[in-house]
Design a protein around this motif. Structure first.
Motif, PDB file in Angstrom:
ATOM      1  N   TYR A   1      -7.136   9.622  -1.826  1.00  0.00           N
ATOM      2  CA  TYR A   1      -5.736   9.230  -1.827  1.00  0.00           C
ATOM      3  C   TYR A   1      -5.505   8.062  -0.873  1.00  0.00           C
ATOM      4  CZ  TYR A   1      -4.977  13.854  -3.907  1.00  0.00           C
ATOM      5  OH  TYR A   1      -5.011  14.964  -4.715  1.00  0.00           O
ATOM      6  N   CYS A   2      -4.745   7.132  -1.328  1.00  0.00           N
ATOM      7  CA  CYS A   2      -4.270   6.066  -0.472  1.00  0.00           C
ATOM      8  C   CYS A   2      -2.933   6.503   0.127  1.00  0.00           C
ATOM      9  CB  CYS A   2      -4.080   4.805  -1.302  1.00  0.00           C
ATOM     10  SG  CYS A   2      -3.394   3.411  -0.424  1.00  0.00           S
ATOM     11  N   ALA A   3      -2.731   6.190   1.405  1.00  0.00           N
ATOM     12  CA  ALA A   3      -1.489   6.556   2.071  1.00  0.00           C
ATOM     13  C   ALA A   3      -1.008   5.383   2.921  1.00  0.00           C
ATOM     14  CB  ALA A   3      -1.698   7.787   2.951  1.00  0.00           C
ATOM     15  N   ALA A   4       0.291   5.254   3.043  1.00  0.00           N
ATOM     16  CA  ALA A   4       0.855   4.134   3.795  1.00  0.00           C
ATOM     17  C   ALA A   4       1.950   4.617   4.727  1.00  0.00           C
ATOM     18  CB  ALA A   4       1.399   3.087   2.837  1.00  0.00           C
ATOM     19  N   ALA A   5       2.013   3.982   5.890  1.00  0.00           N
ATOM     20  CA  ALA A   5       2.991   4.351   6.909  1.00  0.00           C
ATOM     21  C   ALA A   5       3.833   3.141   7.291  1.00  0.00           C
ATOM     22  CB  ALA A   5       2.284   4.889   8.144  1.00  0.00           C
ATOM     23  N   ASN A   6       5.136   3.372   7.444  1.00  0.00           N
ATOM     24  CA  ASN A   6       6.014   2.291   7.909  1.00  0.00           C
ATOM     25  C   ASN A   6       6.486   2.531   9.327  1.00  0.00           C
ATOM     26  OD1 ASN A   6       7.824   4.342   7.522  1.00  0.00           O
ATOM     27  ND2 ASN A   6       8.863   3.387   5.788  1.00  0.00           N
ATOM     28  N   GLN A   7       5.742   3.353  10.055  1.00  0.00           N
ATOM     29  CA  GLN A   7       6.018   3.560  11.462  1.00  0.00           C
ATOM     30  C   GLN A   7       4.762   4.050  12.152  1.00  0.00           C
ATOM     31  OE1 GLN A   7       9.031   6.571  11.809  1.00  0.00           O
ATOM     32  NE2 GLN A   7       8.131   7.826  10.208  1.00  0.00           N
TER      33      GLN A   7
ATOM     34  N   GLN B   1       4.171   8.123   5.022  1.00  0.00           N
ATOM     35  CA  GLN B   1       5.353   8.431   4.241  1.00  0.00           C
ATOM     36  C   GLN B   1       5.133   8.268   2.732  1.00  0.00           C
ATOM     37  OE1 GLN B   1       5.619   6.115   7.013  1.00  0.00           O
ATOM     38  NE2 GLN B   1       5.872   8.019   8.175  1.00  0.00           N
ATOM     39  N   TYR B   2       4.130   7.520   2.376  1.00  0.00           N
ATOM     40  CA  TYR B   2       3.922   7.211   0.963  1.00  0.00           C
ATOM     41  C   TYR B   2       2.479   7.502   0.575  1.00  0.00           C
ATOM     42  CZ  TYR B   2       8.196   4.720   2.023  1.00  0.00           C
ATOM     43  OH  TYR B   2       9.453   4.405   2.466  1.00  0.00           O
ATOM     44  N   TRP B   3       2.329   8.034  -0.623  1.00  0.00           N
ATOM     45  CA  TRP B   3       1.012   8.449  -1.094  1.00  0.00           C
ATOM     46  C   TRP B   3       0.801   7.991  -2.523  1.00  0.00           C
ATOM     47  CZ3 TRP B   3      -2.530  11.284   1.864  1.00  0.00           C
ATOM     48  CH2 TRP B   3      -2.061  11.696   3.100  1.00  0.00           C
ATOM     49  N   GLY B   4      -0.469   7.651  -2.814  1.00  0.00           N
ATOM     50  CA  GLY B   4      -0.831   7.357  -4.179  1.00  0.00           C
ATOM     51  C   GLY B   4      -1.102   8.638  -4.951  1.00  0.00           C
ATOM     52  N   GLN B   5      -1.435   8.466  -6.200  1.00  0.00           N
ATOM     53  CA  GLN B   5      -1.623   9.618  -7.087  1.00  0.00           C
ATOM     54  C   GLN B   5      -3.011  10.229  -6.977  1.00  0.00           C
ATOM     55  OE1 GLN B   5      -1.853   6.494  -7.939  1.00  0.00           O
ATOM     56  NE2 GLN B   5      -3.589   6.277  -9.357  1.00  0.00           N
ATOM     57  N   GLY B   6      -3.926   9.529  -6.357  1.00  0.00           N
ATOM     58  CA  GLY B   6      -5.281  10.037  -6.189  1.00  0.00           C
ATOM     59  C   GLY B   6      -6.224   9.512  -7.252  1.00  0.00           C
ATOM     60  N   THR B   7      -7.479   9.352  -6.859  1.00  0.00           N
ATOM     61  CA  THR B   7      -8.503   8.915  -7.804  1.00  0.00           C
ATOM     62  C   THR B   7      -9.770   9.716  -7.521  1.00  0.00           C
ATOM     63  OG1 THR B   7      -9.678   6.987  -8.707  1.00  0.00           O
ATOM     64  CG2 THR B   7      -9.290   6.981  -6.333  1.00  0.00           C
ATOM     65  N   GLN B   8     -10.403  10.181  -8.564  1.00  0.00           N
ATOM     66  CA  GLN B   8     -11.543  11.087  -8.441  1.00  0.00           C
ATOM     67  C   GLN B   8     -12.826  10.317  -8.184  1.00  0.00           C
ATOM     68  OE1 GLN B   8     -11.610  14.749  -8.979  1.00  0.00           O
ATOM     69  NE2 GLN B   8     -13.566  14.363  -7.942  1.00  0.00           N
TER      70      GLN B   8
END
Length: 122
Positions: free
Chosen positions: A92-98, A110-117
């Motif tokens: 999973y990719c994840a992103a933070a704005n703080q 705060q934000y997450w991708g859908q995931g890749t196997q």
């Protein structure tokens, strides 16, 4: 609307390589890759401070995985080399704005991708 779109997962033999991509719709202070294998907790593997370029890795992937970005494409990559069976998971990719939380604390993103196997065969 913020979006994180992942790609690049697949199946590879042990010792092989894969590159995951995470294309973001905006700017974030941090971008990280987490993974979760069946029956296990989600764990952080690599993270990037997009301001400084500083990177942080889990011990289990140091010197094998590399996180980097292409600003022009708003994309963060995870290059994975020398893949092992224990690397198999949904990534999973994840992103933070703080800032404010530990690199691999999922609550800090705060934000997450859908995931890749990612599947690794021996």
């Amino acid at each position: 609307q913020v979006q994180l779109v992942e790609s690049g997962g697949g199946s590879v033999q042990a010792g092989g390589s894969l590159r995951l991509s995470c294309t973001t719709s905006g700017y974030f202070y941090r971008v990280a890759w987490f993974r979760q294998a069946p029956g296990k907790e989600r764990e952080g593997v690599a993270a990037l401070n997009t301001n400084s370029g500083y990177t942080y890795y889990a011990d289990s992937v140091k010197d094998r995985f590399f996180i980097y970005r292409n600003n022009a494409e708003n994309t963060v990559y995870l290059q994975m080399n020398s893949l092992q069976s224990e690397d198999a998971a949904i990534y999973y990719c994840a992103a933070a704005n703080q800032y404010g939380r530990a690199w691999f604390n999922p609550l800090g993103y705060q934000y997450w991708g859908q995931g890749t196997q990612v599947t690794v065969s021996s």
